[in-house]
Design a protein around this motif. Structure first.
Motif, PDB file in Angstrom:
ATOM      1  N   PRO A  94       0.827  -1.211   0.000  1.00  0.00           N
ATOM      2  CA  PRO A  94       0.000   0.000   0.000  1.00  0.00           C
ATOM      3  C   PRO A  94       0.858   1.258   0.000  1.00  0.00           C
ATOM      4  N   VAL A 131      -3.543   5.823   1.263  1.00  0.00           N
ATOM      5  CA  VAL A 131      -4.923   5.664   1.694  1.00  0.00           C
ATOM      6  C   VAL A 131      -5.514   7.068   1.772  1.00  0.00           C
ATOM      7  N   GLU A 153      -6.829   2.740  10.760  1.00  0.00           N
ATOM      8  CA  GLU A 153      -5.740   2.449   9.826  1.00  0.00           C
ATOM      9  C   GLU A 153      -4.460   2.012  10.526  1.00  0.00           C
ATOM     10  N   ARG A 193      -7.670   3.677  -2.251  1.00  0.00           N
ATOM     11  CA  ARG A 193      -6.397   3.077  -1.862  1.00  0.00           C
ATOM     12  C   ARG A 193      -5.621   2.710  -3.112  1.00  0.00           C
TER      13      ARG A 193
END
Length: 335
Positions: free
Chosen positions: A23, A26, A230, A31
């Protein structure tokens, strides 16, 4: 420096090659992995080329924190352009001054509007098919023209080269512990148009391949929820943020949300202004978080000192110079 290219766009490319599925960003419900962000930057770079812009041209970006800011700014860098980050709170006269002073050839905004001071406007980052431009990597060429706050007059542009930004990233990451690691999830609510959020925030995320958790605006209650959901592990902050988080806990009548928000926190830092000692101690006692303070300025890209550099966190202190940085204190009244 690591041989990965110097610009932020080059760091994104390197992270995409190293950790394509990890990732990267965000932003609310949106995302992106590093590979997806890299592809989006390519499309934006191709879009700038389709506007007829050439390497060295200056592009003003007046967008809030979010994926569009990253696409516009990183796409411009990849196209060899110079980014002029613009405060989203500027009035039209302030905006027109910065556009004229910087020599901007294009203004990227959130919504379409008439040209400003003769500068054409692009609503949102441009997007186009086709290969992205491939200008040569020139570390000493300007990457950003960042305007200072203008506390002693009109804002003045500071030229930040790719090499200067990269050097400051390396200096920050040479501290122990580093402010950002590859496995971190970093809350970026500081404005990206400011060099603190830009390089000490996203710059360190790109350099390490960490994950940026973006927020368009700062709301203490909302941000605590996002941090908990998160599992945010790092936050570059400023004194008003810590004051607001504590005030939100006071308003709720307990520290439960405050502690949940900071439960996964590995690294909390503060800059831009002195952090009051009572706030520093309250964060330690109520949120179980040590806040590391530092000092920087736009022209230095920006960090020059931190308590992380000394390994000793204490209130009312900016610590020592970063590795590779020399500081000299002078009395302006006598020099």
């Amino acid at each position: 420096m690591e041989e990965v290219g110097t610009s932020l766009a080059a760091l994104v490319r390197a992270a995409a090659r190293r950790r394509p599925d990890a990732p990267a960003v965000v932003a609310g419900d949106r995302r992106l992995s590093w590979a997806e962000l890299d592809a989006a930057v390519d499309r934006a770079a191709a879009g700038f080329a389709a506007h007829g812009l050439a390497a060295g041209d200056r592009v003003a970006v007046q967008l809030p924190n979010g994926l569009d800011w990253l696409r516009a700014s990183l796409g411009a860098l990849r196209a060899g352009l110079v980014v002029v980050p613009v405060n989203t709170a500027y009035t039209d006269p302030e905006l027109e001054y910065v556009l004229g002073d910087s020599g901007a050839a294009l203004l990227v905004t959130a919504a379409d509007r008439a040209p400003v001071g003769g500068v054409p406007v692009c609503a949102g980052p441009p997007d186009a098919d086709g290969p992205a431009p491939e200008p040569p990597d020139e570390p000493t060429a300007p990457s950003f023209l960042a305007y200072t706050s203008g506390t002693t007059g009109r804002p003045r542009g500071a030229i930040l080269t790719a090499a200067a930004l990269r050097a400051n990233q390396e200096q920050c990451l040479a501290m122990t512990p580093p402010p950002v690691r590859e496995d971190d999830r970093v809350l970026l609510v500081l404005p990206l148009f400011h060099v603190y959020g830009l390089n000490a925030g996203f710059g360190l995320v790109a350099a390490t391949g960490a994950c940026a958790v973006l927020q368009e605006t700062f709301d203490p209650v909302v941000s605590l929820t996002v941090m908990a959901d998160e599992q945010v592990t790092a936050v570059p902050g400023a004194p008003p943020m810590y004051q607001a988080w504590l005030a939100a806990a006071d308003a709720l009548g307990n520290d439960a949300a405050l502690r949940r928000g900071f439960a996964a926190m590995r690294m909390a830092s503060s800059g831009a202004a002195p952090l009051p000692e009572d706030i520093w101690r309250a964060m330690r006692d109520r949120a179980a978080v040590t806040v590391w303070e530092g000092y920087g300025l736009t022209e230095a890209s920006p960090v020059v000192a931190s308590t992380l550099a000394t390994g000793r966190a204490k209130p009312n202190c900016i610590g020592g110079p970063l590795p590779g940085v020399e500081l000299e204190l002078r009395d302006t009244a006598t020099t």
